[in-house]
Design an enzyme around this catalytic site. Structure first.
Site, PDB file in Angstrom:
ATOM      1  N   LYS A   1       1.132  -1.248  -0.197  1.00  0.00           N
ATOM      2  CA  LYS A   1       0.009  -0.521   0.134  1.00  0.00           C
ATOM      3  C   LYS A   1       1.084   1.011  -0.240  1.00  0.00           C
ATOM      4  O   LYS A   1       2.260   1.310   0.537  1.00  0.00           O
ATOM      5  CB  LYS A   1      -0.843   0.394   1.090  1.00  0.00           C
ATOM      6  CG  LYS A   1      -1.838   0.721   1.302  1.00  0.00           C
ATOM      7  CD  LYS A   1      -3.306   0.041   0.091  1.00  0.00           C
ATOM      8  CE  LYS A   1      -4.194   1.140   0.129  1.00  0.00           C
ATOM      9  NZ  LYS A   1      -5.009   0.208  -0.408  1.00  0.00           N
TER      10      LYS A   1
HETATM   11  P1  NAD Z   1     -12.399   7.477  -3.342  1.00  0.00           P
HETATM   12  O1  NAD Z   1     -11.968   8.745  -3.523  1.00  0.00           O
HETATM   13  O2  NAD Z   1     -13.368   6.953  -4.521  1.00  0.00           O
HETATM   14  O3  NAD Z   1     -13.966   7.655  -2.080  1.00  0.00           O
HETATM   15  C1  NAD Z   1     -13.746   8.128  -1.452  1.00  0.00           C
HETATM   16  C2  NAD Z   1     -15.924   8.691  -0.631  1.00  0.00           C
HETATM   17  O4  NAD Z   1     -15.796   8.707   0.746  1.00  0.00           O
HETATM   18  C3  NAD Z   1     -16.599  10.011  -1.599  1.00  0.00           C
HETATM   19  O5  NAD Z   1     -16.966   9.740  -1.682  1.00  0.00           O
HETATM   20  C4  NAD Z   1     -15.704  10.634  -0.087  1.00  0.00           C
HETATM   21  O6  NAD Z   1     -15.748  11.905   0.271  1.00  0.00           O
HETATM   22  C5  NAD Z   1     -15.810   9.799   1.097  1.00  0.00           C
HETATM   23  N1  NAD Z   1     -15.399  10.482   2.523  1.00  0.00           N
HETATM   24  C6  NAD Z   1     -14.300   9.894   2.425  1.00  0.00           C
HETATM   25  N2  NAD Z   1     -14.121  10.796   3.707  1.00  0.00           N
HETATM   26  C7  NAD Z   1     -15.531  10.243   4.775  1.00  0.00           C
HETATM   27  C8  NAD Z   1     -15.751  11.040   5.991  1.00  0.00           C
HETATM   28  N3  NAD Z   1     -15.234  11.027   6.369  1.00  0.00           N
HETATM   29  N4  NAD Z   1     -17.490  10.249   5.958  1.00  0.00           N
HETATM   30  C9  NAD Z   1     -18.298   9.945   4.563  1.00  0.00           C
HETATM   31  N5  NAD Z   1     -16.973  10.168   3.193  1.00  0.00           N
HETATM   32  C10 NAD Z   1     -16.820  10.440   3.699  1.00  0.00           C
HETATM   33  O7  NAD Z   1     -12.293   6.372  -2.777  1.00  0.00           O
HETATM   34  P2  NAD Z   1     -13.024   4.578  -2.582  1.00  0.00           P
HETATM   35  O8  NAD Z   1     -11.721   4.319  -4.224  1.00  0.00           O
HETATM   36  O9  NAD Z   1     -14.440   4.793  -3.130  1.00  0.00           O
HETATM   37  O10 NAD Z   1     -12.204   4.152  -1.838  1.00  0.00           O
HETATM   38  C11 NAD Z   1     -13.203   3.863  -0.608  1.00  0.00           C
HETATM   39  C12 NAD Z   1     -12.436   2.921   0.917  1.00  0.00           C
HETATM   40  O11 NAD Z   1     -12.572   1.662  -0.373  1.00  0.00           O
HETATM   41  C13 NAD Z   1     -11.210   2.830   1.128  1.00  0.00           C
HETATM   42  O12 NAD Z   1     -11.349   2.232   2.346  1.00  0.00           O
HETATM   43  C14 NAD Z   1     -10.518   2.007   0.009  1.00  0.00           C
HETATM   44  O13 NAD Z   1      -9.764   1.175   0.553  1.00  0.00           O
HETATM   45  C15 NAD Z   1     -11.238   1.001  -0.649  1.00  0.00           C
HETATM   46  N6  NAD Z   1     -11.343   0.212  -1.256  1.00  0.00           N
HETATM   47  C16 NAD Z   1     -10.798   1.331  -3.075  1.00  0.00           C
HETATM   48  C17 NAD Z   1     -10.932   0.300  -4.395  1.00  0.00           C
HETATM   49  C18 NAD Z   1     -10.877   0.663  -5.507  1.00  0.00           C
HETATM   50  O14 NAD Z   1     -10.483  -0.671  -6.372  1.00  0.00           O
HETATM   51  N7  NAD Z   1     -10.879   1.549  -5.591  1.00  0.00           N
HETATM   52  C19 NAD Z   1     -10.287  -1.131  -3.498  1.00  0.00           C
HETATM   53  C20 NAD Z   1     -10.735  -1.853  -2.621  1.00  0.00           C
HETATM   54  C21 NAD Z   1     -10.681  -0.943  -1.886  1.00  0.00           C
END
Ligand code: NAD
Length: 423
Positions: free
Chosen positions: A113
């Protein structure tokens, strides 16, 4: 057994949480102390300072990280996060979860990561590009298609991956698409990667619903976080005929009991950069969103959102963890007592790394698959993993998280044993 003490910077709540989860399953698996002490710590951490020329002409220095938790089963694989809260401990925890996730899914990767401590929402595109390119340059020694492959995470996307791929390729002198996944299709990205995490969440929810004999049609769904994972999950759940009654982002949430119009909400979000203010919906706070009565709750934002403070108030039947580490081990105990069915993060959000694996394989072979092939293979891999976890939970009489961790950690430990300790 003497355990090396953690550096102050490693000492984060999220890292301690990941280690507590590991310790709990280590007991059940009867892991020998030599293996456990290796798995409790990352194999390699790189901390870099990243000087960036800002648009103002001033130089600002950011702190960046790349952590390889364990590479026993293959090269490192893991996302890159841009957030002010990024620190060595959190990145190490996220890398550890990647190790278990890849092993659980049977992907030939170790866990990695990365992150840069910054707020990209206040930076121009030029500043973000210079930051990304300089960060890539600083970690160049520890990344590569056979070493460690990056992917998007919070606040990074296809554009970020394209800059990383270009910077790496410029340094070695030829195009290396396989150093990142989640990049634009035109430079070797995979069809279906952008939607893969959300799609995987939905496949897992479908499996959980059939296990729980819960009809999907008309089921109420609540999603925290409306970024890549949350918005795709919401859109696909809507297509399946569920009612997505509330979603939120970092600015707040919106709620409509009859079900939100997700296509219109996506348009609103693209224009306003937030879901807040969406017409035909009431405002709701992130805290209240968690306690809404619903069938499926999907945390898809950040870690440690479900704690002992709110676990007793959740009113969902299924908790589908789109985010990494959204539930603390103490909250897990409460959810278990309350009979809430948890689809643990390392299974629920594994669609992203699964299609990342497909992308990497396509890049290495220079042979690209159709979206239908990708989605079919994704479904096969996830459903197989879901059923293995569910069978392990029944066999060992444990919850789904413990079962998923037992399988993931157990496979990594087997890899450690058969490879032995060098030198
Ligand atoms: P992203 O940046 O596209 O979206 C994150 C979202 O969460 C945004 O809408 C943001 O405004 C919101 N957010 C941030 N802080 C917040 C809070 N305190 N309260 C409410 N909403 C909040 O990120 P993503 O890629 O969608 O990732 C989201 C989660 O999924 C993370 O935990 C990430 O590690 C996990 N994840 C992502 C992927 C991927 O392929 N992108 C894969 C596996 C896991």
């Amino acid at each position: 057994m003497a355990v090396p003490s953690l550096q102050h910077e490693m000492d984060s709540e999220t890292y301690h949480m990941a280690v507590r989860q590991l310790d709990l399953v280590a007991d059940r698996l009867g892991l020998e102390s030599g293996v456990l002490s290796r798995l409790r710590l990352p194999q390699r951490c790189m901390v870099v300072s990243v000087p960036v020329m800002m648009d103002s002409g001033e130089t600002q220095v950011f702190i960046g990280y790349r952590v390889h938790h364990n590479l026993v089963l293959g090269p490192g694989k893991g996302g890159l996060r841009y957030h002010l809260s990024v620190g060595l401990g959190d990145v190490s925890a996220l890398a550890m979860w990647m190790t278990w996730k890849c092993a659980l899914l049977g992907l030939p990767f170790g866990g990695a990561k990365g992150g840069v401590q910054c707020d990209p929402t206040t930076m121009s595109a030029g500043e973000r590009e210079r930051l990304t390119r300089r960060y890539t340059q600083e970690i160049l020694l520890v990344i590569g298609p056979q070493v460690d492959i990056l992917a998007p995470d919070v606040n990074t996307n296809e554009e970020t991956m394209a800059w990383i791929m270009d910077t790496y390729s410029m340094q070695v002198g030829y195009s290396v698409p396989g150093v990142v996944t989640g990049k634009p299709i035109v430079i070797g990205g995979s069809l279906g990667r952008r939607e893969a995490t959300g799609r995987g969440v939905v496949y897992c929810v479908q499996e959980a619903c059939s296990l729980q004999k819960l009809p999907l049609q008309g089921a109420r769904v609540v999603v925290q976080g409306f970024g890549n994972v949350g918005s795709v999950t919401a859109a696909l759940m809507h297509e399946l005929g569920t009612r997505v009654i509330a979603v939120s982002d970092v600015h707040g949430g919106v709620y409509h009991e009859a079900g939100l119009d997700i296509a219109e909400l996506l348009k609103h979000q693209r224009e306003k950069k937030t879901v807040v203010g969406f017409p035909e919906a009431e405002a709701i706070t992130n805290a209240d969103l968690f306690t809404l009565p619903c069938e499926v709750l999907v945390p898809a934002a950040l870690e440690r959102q479900i704690t002992t403070d709110n676990a007793g108030k959740l009113q969902c039947r299924i908790l589908a963890e789109g985010a990494n580490g959204p539930t603390t081990p103490e909250a897990d105990v409460i959810l278990r007592e309350r009979g809430i069915f948890v689809i643990p993060d390392i299974l629920c959000n594994a669609g992203g790394v699964t299609v990342s694996y497909f992308e990497w394989v396509q890049d290495l072979q220079n042979y690209f698959w159709t979206e239908t092939q990708i989605n079919r293979r994704l479904k096969q891999v996830l459903i197989k993993a879901f059923r293995e976890v569910s069978a392990e939970a029944d066999r060992a009489q444990v919850d789904m998280r413990t079962a998923a961790l037992m399988l993931g950690v157990g496979r990594v430990a087997s890899g450690e044993r058969v490879r032995g300790l060098f030198p």
